[in-house]
Write a protein that holds these residues in place. Structure first.
Motif, PDB file in Angstrom:
ATOM      1  N   ASP A  63       0.839  -1.202   0.000  1.00 31.13           N
ATOM      2  CA  ASP A  63       0.000   0.000   0.000  1.00 31.13           C
ATOM      3  C   ASP A  63       0.874   1.252   0.000  1.00 31.13           C
ATOM      4  O   ASP A  63       0.626   2.201  -0.744  1.00 31.13           O
ATOM      5  N   THR A  64       1.892   1.250   0.840  1.00 30.29           N
ATOM      6  CA  THR A  64       2.828   2.371   0.901  1.00 30.29           C
ATOM      7  C   THR A  64       3.550   2.538  -0.423  1.00 30.29           C
ATOM      8  O   THR A  64       3.718   3.664  -0.919  1.00 30.29           O
ATOM      9  N   ALA A  66       2.494   1.588  -3.375  1.00 27.08           N
ATOM     10  CA  ALA A  66       1.538   2.060  -4.379  1.00 27.08           C
ATOM     11  C   ALA A  66       1.370   3.580  -4.286  1.00 27.08           C
ATOM     12  O   ALA A  66       1.340   4.272  -5.310  1.00 27.08           O
ATOM     13  N   GLU A  67       1.257   4.092  -3.067  1.00 28.15           N
ATOM     14  CA  GLU A  67       1.152   5.548  -2.874  1.00 28.15           C
ATOM     15  C   GLU A  67       2.405   6.250  -3.393  1.00 28.15           C
ATOM     16  O   GLU A  67       2.317   7.313  -4.016  1.00 28.15           O
ATOM     17  N   TYR A  68       3.555   5.649  -3.142  1.00 31.15           N
ATOM     18  CA  TYR A  68       4.825   6.224  -3.592  1.00 31.15           C
ATOM     19  C   TYR A  68       4.860   6.312  -5.113  1.00 31.15           C
ATOM     20  O   TYR A  68       5.239   7.340  -5.674  1.00 31.15           O
ATOM     21  N   THR A  69       4.462   5.233  -5.791  1.00 27.15           N
ATOM     22  CA  THR A  69       4.529   5.245  -7.260  1.00 27.15           C
ATOM     23  C   THR A  69       3.523   6.216  -7.858  1.00 27.15           C
ATOM     24  O   THR A  69       3.817   6.884  -8.845  1.00 27.15           O
ATOM     25  N   LEU A  70       2.333   6.309  -7.268  1.00 24.19           N
ATOM     26  CA  LEU A  70       1.332   7.227  -7.809  1.00 24.19           C
ATOM     27  C   LEU A  70       1.716   8.682  -7.592  1.00 24.19           C
ATOM     28  O   LEU A  70       1.344   9.555  -8.369  1.00 24.19           O
ATOM     29  N   ALA A  71       2.475   8.956  -6.540  1.00 28.28           N
ATOM     30  CA  ALA A  71       2.867  10.326  -6.229  1.00 28.28           C
ATOM     31  C   ALA A  71       4.067  10.808  -7.040  1.00 28.28           C
ATOM     32  O   ALA A  71       4.353  12.006  -7.058  1.00 28.28           O
ATOM     33  N   ARG A  72       4.753   9.888  -7.699  1.00 32.74           N
ATOM     34  CA  ARG A  72       5.940  10.275  -8.476  1.00 32.74           C
ATOM     35  C   ARG A  72       5.537  11.073  -9.708  1.00 32.74           C
ATOM     36  O   ARG A  72       4.771  10.601 -10.538  1.00 32.74           O
ATOM     37  N   LYS A  80       3.434   3.555 -14.166  1.00 30.07           N
ATOM     38  CA  LYS A  80       2.579   3.473 -12.986  1.00 30.07           C
ATOM     39  C   LYS A  80       1.580   2.327 -13.120  1.00 30.07           C
ATOM     40  O   LYS A  80       1.301   1.621 -12.152  1.00 30.07           O
ATOM     41  N   LYS A  84       1.229  -0.945 -10.720  1.00 31.54           N
ATOM     42  CA  LYS A  84      -0.062  -1.268 -10.112  1.00 31.54           C
ATOM     43  C   LYS A  84      -0.455  -2.711 -10.404  1.00 31.54           C
ATOM     44  O   LYS A  84      -0.916  -3.436  -9.514  1.00 31.54           O
TER      45      LYS A  84
END
Length: 149
Positions: A63-64, A66-72, A80, A84
């Motif tokens: 989960d962490t 996934a958040e990191y990749t989406l925020a890049r 992305k 996912k």
């Protein structure tokens, strides 16, 4: 009790029925013993000693990640999507129920893929896992990423 792990000395002691473990961050035995004595004194005086929590399960850590990749911002949208898809697949595997500091190469080899998965899809899953574990190393959650072939 102090013991050497690699180049550094670590402590393992019990005060008032509570176990304390950690690194003295010292390379010399004498300084490590002094550190241990100071630590025991601080504990007995009532100071709270930060005890490092256990590392998260892979399922929680994904989960962490996934958040990191989406925020890049610099990452392409296709990349992305690849991450996912790899994350979604890893969540369905038994390895997702293992703490990330306990993942070994032998655990990674137990990941089972459906017969219709192509080599590139399989490599995507391995690449996602490798990047997630390397990020855990960067965040000091684990010491070393296992070899992923």
């Amino acid at each position: 009790m102090i013991f050497k792990r690699g180049n550094l000395w670590h402590y393992k002691l019990q005060v008032d029925g509570r176990l304390y473990r950690g690194s003295t961050k010292q390379t010399g035995k004498k300084k490590a013993e002094q550190y241990e004595q100071v630590l025991i004194g601080r504990i007995k005086d009532g100071d709270t000693i930060q005890v490092k929590d256990k590392s998260p399960f892979l399922r929680e850590y994904l989960d962490t990640f996934a958040e990191y990749t989406l925020a890049r911002n610099g990452m392409a949208d296709k990349t992305k999507e690849y991450y996912k898809a790899g994350i979604d697949f890893l969540r369905t595997q038994p390895i997702a129920d293992v703490r990330i500091h306990m993942i070994r190469t032998s655990d990674i080899e137990t990941i089972s893929f459906p017969k219709d998965y192509s080599g590139s899809t399989i490599n995507r899953v391995y690449r996602t896992l490798k990047r997630a574990l390397n990020l855990a190393v960067e965040k000091d959650l684990i010491h070393k990423c296992p070899k992923i072939k």
